[in-house]
Design a protein around this motif. Structure first.
Motif, mmCIF file in Angstrom:
data_model
loop_
_atom_site.group_PDB
_atom_site.id
_atom_site.type_symbol
_atom_site.label_atom_id
_atom_site.label_comp_id
_atom_site.label_asym_id
_atom_site.label_seq_id
_atom_site.Cartn_x
_atom_site.Cartn_y
_atom_site.Cartn_z
ATOM 1 N N LYS A 110 0.841 -1.196 0.000
ATOM 2 C CA LYS A 110 0.000 0.000 0.000
ATOM 3 C C LYS A 110 0.874 1.243 0.000
ATOM 4 C CE LYS A 110 -3.872 1.871 2.644
ATOM 5 N NZ LYS A 110 -4.745 1.619 3.798
ATOM 6 N N ILE A 111 0.617 2.143 -0.943
ATOM 7 C CA ILE A 111 1.333 3.412 -1.038
ATOM 8 C C ILE A 111 0.310 4.510 -0.764
ATOM 9 C CG2 ILE A 111 2.713 4.906 -2.529
ATOM 10 C CD1 ILE A 111 3.983 2.155 -2.056
ATOM 11 N N GLU A 112 0.589 5.378 0.210
ATOM 12 C CA GLU A 112 -0.359 6.442 0.557
ATOM 13 C C GLU A 112 0.202 7.802 0.175
ATOM 14 O OE1 GLU A 112 -2.896 4.803 4.275
ATOM 15 O OE2 GLU A 112 -0.941 5.632 4.770
ATOM 16 N N ASN A 113 -0.718 8.714 -0.178
ATOM 17 C CA ASN A 113 -0.319 10.062 -0.563
ATOM 18 C C ASN A 113 -1.474 11.011 -0.266
ATOM 19 O OD1 ASN A 113 0.821 12.319 -1.837
ATOM 20 N ND2 ASN A 113 1.809 11.021 -3.359
ATOM 21 N N ASN A 114 -1.165 12.178 0.285
ATOM 22 C CA ASN A 114 -2.175 13.189 0.542
ATOM 23 C C ASN A 114 -2.010 14.289 -0.502
ATOM 24 O OD1 ASN A 114 -4.241 14.601 1.670
ATOM 25 N ND2 ASN A 114 -3.199 15.071 3.591
ATOM 26 N N LEU A 115 -2.976 14.422 -1.398
ATOM 27 C CA LEU A 115 -2.863 15.337 -2.530
ATOM 28 C C LEU A 115 -3.440 16.706 -2.180
ATOM 29 C CD1 LEU A 115 -4.052 12.914 -5.325
ATOM 30 C CD2 LEU A 115 -1.762 13.286 -4.483
ATOM 31 N N GLN A 116 -2.582 17.686 -2.114
ATOM 32 C CA GLN A 116 -3.050 19.038 -1.819
ATOM 33 C C GLN A 116 -3.648 19.707 -3.052
ATOM 34 O OE1 GLN A 116 -3.266 20.006 1.313
ATOM 35 N NE2 GLN A 116 -2.399 18.008 1.766
ATOM 36 N N ASP A 117 -2.990 19.557 -4.208
ATOM 37 C CA ASP A 117 -3.486 20.221 -5.413
ATOM 38 C C ASP A 117 -4.266 19.275 -6.331
ATOM 39 O OD1 ASP A 117 -1.515 18.646 -6.524
ATOM 40 O OD2 ASP A 117 -0.447 20.284 -7.504
ATOM 41 N N GLY A 118 -4.377 18.010 -5.958
ATOM 42 C CA GLY A 118 -5.152 17.062 -6.750
ATOM 43 C C GLY A 118 -4.338 16.228 -7.710
ATOM 44 N N ASN A 119 -3.043 16.516 -7.859
ATOM 45 C CA ASN A 119 -2.202 15.754 -8.776
ATOM 46 C C ASN A 119 -0.946 15.282 -8.072
ATOM 47 O OD1 ASN A 119 -3.805 16.264 -11.148
ATOM 48 N ND2 ASN A 119 -3.029 18.361 -11.058
ATOM 49 N N THR A 120 -0.517 14.092 -8.431
ATOM 50 C CA THR A 120 0.759 13.587 -7.922
ATOM 51 C C THR A 120 1.325 12.615 -8.931
ATOM 52 O OG1 THR A 120 1.916 12.723 -5.982
ATOM 53 C CG2 THR A 120 -0.098 11.580 -6.643
ATOM 54 N N SER A 121 2.570 12.332 -8.785
ATOM 55 C CA SER A 121 3.230 11.350 -9.630
ATOM 56 C C SER A 121 3.934 10.370 -8.706
ATOM 57 C CB SER A 121 4.225 12.047 -10.547
ATOM 58 O OG SER A 121 4.794 11.131 -11.423
ATOM 59 N N LEU A 122 3.477 9.139 -8.704
ATOM 60 C CA LEU A 122 4.108 8.106 -7.900
ATOM 61 C C LEU A 122 5.190 7.458 -8.747
ATOM 62 C CD1 LEU A 122 0.908 6.475 -6.368
ATOM 63 C CD2 LEU A 122 2.381 8.206 -5.349
ATOM 64 N N LYS A 123 6.394 7.369 -8.203
ATOM 65 C CA LYS A 123 7.519 6.797 -8.946
ATOM 66 C C LYS A 123 7.812 5.396 -8.433
ATOM 67 C CE LYS A 123 9.854 11.108 -10.129
ATOM 68 N NZ LYS A 123 9.390 11.119 -11.475
ATOM 69 N N PHE A 124 8.038 4.506 -9.381
ATOM 70 C CA PHE A 124 8.375 3.128 -9.071
ATOM 71 C C PHE A 124 9.509 2.678 -9.978
ATOM 72 C CE2 PHE A 124 3.846 3.610 -8.204
ATOM 73 C CZ PHE A 124 3.773 3.188 -6.890
ATOM 74 N N SER A 125 10.146 1.607 -9.588
ATOM 75 C CA SER A 125 11.109 0.928 -10.442
ATOM 76 C C SER A 125 10.776 -0.549 -10.362
ATOM 77 C CB SER A 125 12.544 1.170 -9.969
ATOM 78 O OG SER A 125 12.874 2.539 -10.102
ATOM 79 N N ALA A 126 11.260 -1.304 -11.338
ATOM 80 C CA ALA A 126 11.023 -2.740 -11.354
ATOM 81 C C ALA A 126 12.280 -3.442 -11.834
ATOM 82 C CB ALA A 126 9.844 -3.082 -12.258
ATOM 83 N N ALA A 127 12.491 -4.640 -11.337
ATOM 84 C CA ALA A 127 13.670 -5.406 -11.734
ATOM 85 C C ALA A 127 13.300 -6.876 -11.847
ATOM 86 C CB ALA A 127 14.784 -5.227 -10.707
ATOM 87 N N TYR A 128 13.813 -7.532 -12.888
ATOM 88 C CA TYR A 128 13.727 -8.985 -12.945
ATOM 89 C C TYR A 128 14.676 -9.512 -11.877
ATOM 90 C CZ TYR A 128 11.340 -8.946 -17.493
ATOM 91 O OH TYR A 128 10.437 -8.777 -18.504
ATOM 92 N N VAL A 129 14.233 -10.539 -11.158
ATOM 93 C CA VAL A 129 15.063 -11.150 -10.119
ATOM 94 C C VAL A 129 14.987 -12.663 -10.229
ATOM 95 C CG1 VAL A 129 14.861 -9.224 -8.491
ATOM 96 C CG2 VAL A 129 13.162 -11.068 -8.436
ATOM 97 N N THR A 130 16.066 -13.331 -9.812
ATOM 98 C CA THR A 130 16.028 -14.789 -9.771
ATOM 99 C C THR A 130 15.297 -15.203 -8.502
ATOM 100 O OG1 THR A 130 18.174 -14.888 -8.661
ATOM 101 C CG2 THR A 130 18.170 -15.037 -11.078
ATOM 102 N N THR A 131 14.524 -16.272 -8.604
ATOM 103 C CA THR A 131 13.698 -16.693 -7.459
ATOM 104 C C THR A 131 13.975 -18.129 -7.023
ATOM 105 O OG1 THR A 131 11.917 -17.358 -8.948
ATOM 106 C CG2 THR A 131 11.832 -15.108 -8.086
ATOM 107 N N GLY A 132 14.842 -18.835 -7.732
ATOM 108 C CA GLY A 132 15.169 -20.214 -7.369
ATOM 109 C C GLY A 132 16.608 -20.306 -6.898
ATOM 110 N N ALA A 133 17.056 -21.526 -6.722
ATOM 111 C CA ALA A 133 18.449 -21.762 -6.334
ATOM 112 C C ALA A 133 19.370 -21.247 -7.435
ATOM 113 C CB ALA A 133 18.672 -23.258 -6.104
ATOM 114 N N ALA A 134 20.584 -20.909 -7.052
ATOM 115 C CA ALA A 134 21.560 -20.384 -8.018
ATOM 116 C C ALA A 134 21.707 -21.351 -9.192
ATOM 117 C CB ALA A 134 22.907 -20.182 -7.335
#
Length: 193
Positions: free
Chosen positions: A150-174
């Motif tokens: 959950k990402i929360e934001n209180n918008l004073q002027d009604g607009n915001t830009s939420l920034k994210f990044s994403a990465a592929y990751v290994t999920t099993g044994a090496a």
């Protein structure tokens, strides 16, 4: 004269019948047009999404050797989609929360035992690889529950830009990661007060 009168009467009746047929067009078929949709009173919307409220994030092509792990996505790995924005427009003064729900509806789910997004299975899909979502500070967003995603934001002027990044990751044994398609779907909900 009777023959002429009878012939004239017959012609008059045929002409009248012809006009009657000409006035009533021949039907070639009929049907219906069905309209469907939903009218809402959303206080918030996401810019750059399509009609289905879908946002596309291109992840590019990444080598397995350049991936971090589910617990350390950027420790030794590289970001696949860095600083992509989700522009939110709301009524001024709105407190908005964005909740990621990987297990909901069309979501591709989570890699077991992690807070990392699972890739969509199928022919040619990569194996033992997931997608880690990171917040604007580079911290891993745990997608395992609505409370931690959950990402929360209180918008004073009604607009915001939420920034994210994403990465592929290994999920099993090496050494168990297998190259292939790396597609996933992550549903989200905007809640506002």
């Amino acid at each position: 004269m009777k023959k002429l009168s009878l012939a004239f009467m017959t012609l008059s009746m045929l002409a009248a019948t012809g006009n009657a047929f000409a006035a009533d067009p021949v039907k070639a078929g009929s049907g219906n047009i069905n309209f469907s949709g939903t009218i809402n009173n959303d206080a918030c919307s996401v810019q750059d999404s399509d009609l289905n409220k879908t946002i596309s994030v291109p992840m590019g092509e990444v080598s397995i050797k350049d991936m971090g792990t589910a617990s350390a996505p950027i420790g030794s790995g590289k970001l696949s989609a860095e600083n992509f924005d989700m522009k939110i427009n709301c009524n001024a003064g709105t407190k908005v929360s964005m909740i990621f729900e990987a297990k909901k509806g069309a979501g591709s789910g989570l890699v077991d035992g992690t807070g990392v997004l699972k890739l969509i299975d199928g022919l040619g899909a990569a194996k033992n690889i997931g997608i880690a979502l990171l917040d604007a500070n580079g911290a891993l967003i745990d997608l395992s529950s609505p409370a931690t995603a959950k990402i929360e934001n209180n918008l004073q002027d009604g607009n915001t830009s939420l920034k994210f990044s994403a990465a592929y990751v290994t999920t099993g044994a090496a050494g168990t990661a297998v190259a292939g398609r790396g597609d996933a779907t992550l549903p989200f909900t905007l809640q506002y007060e």
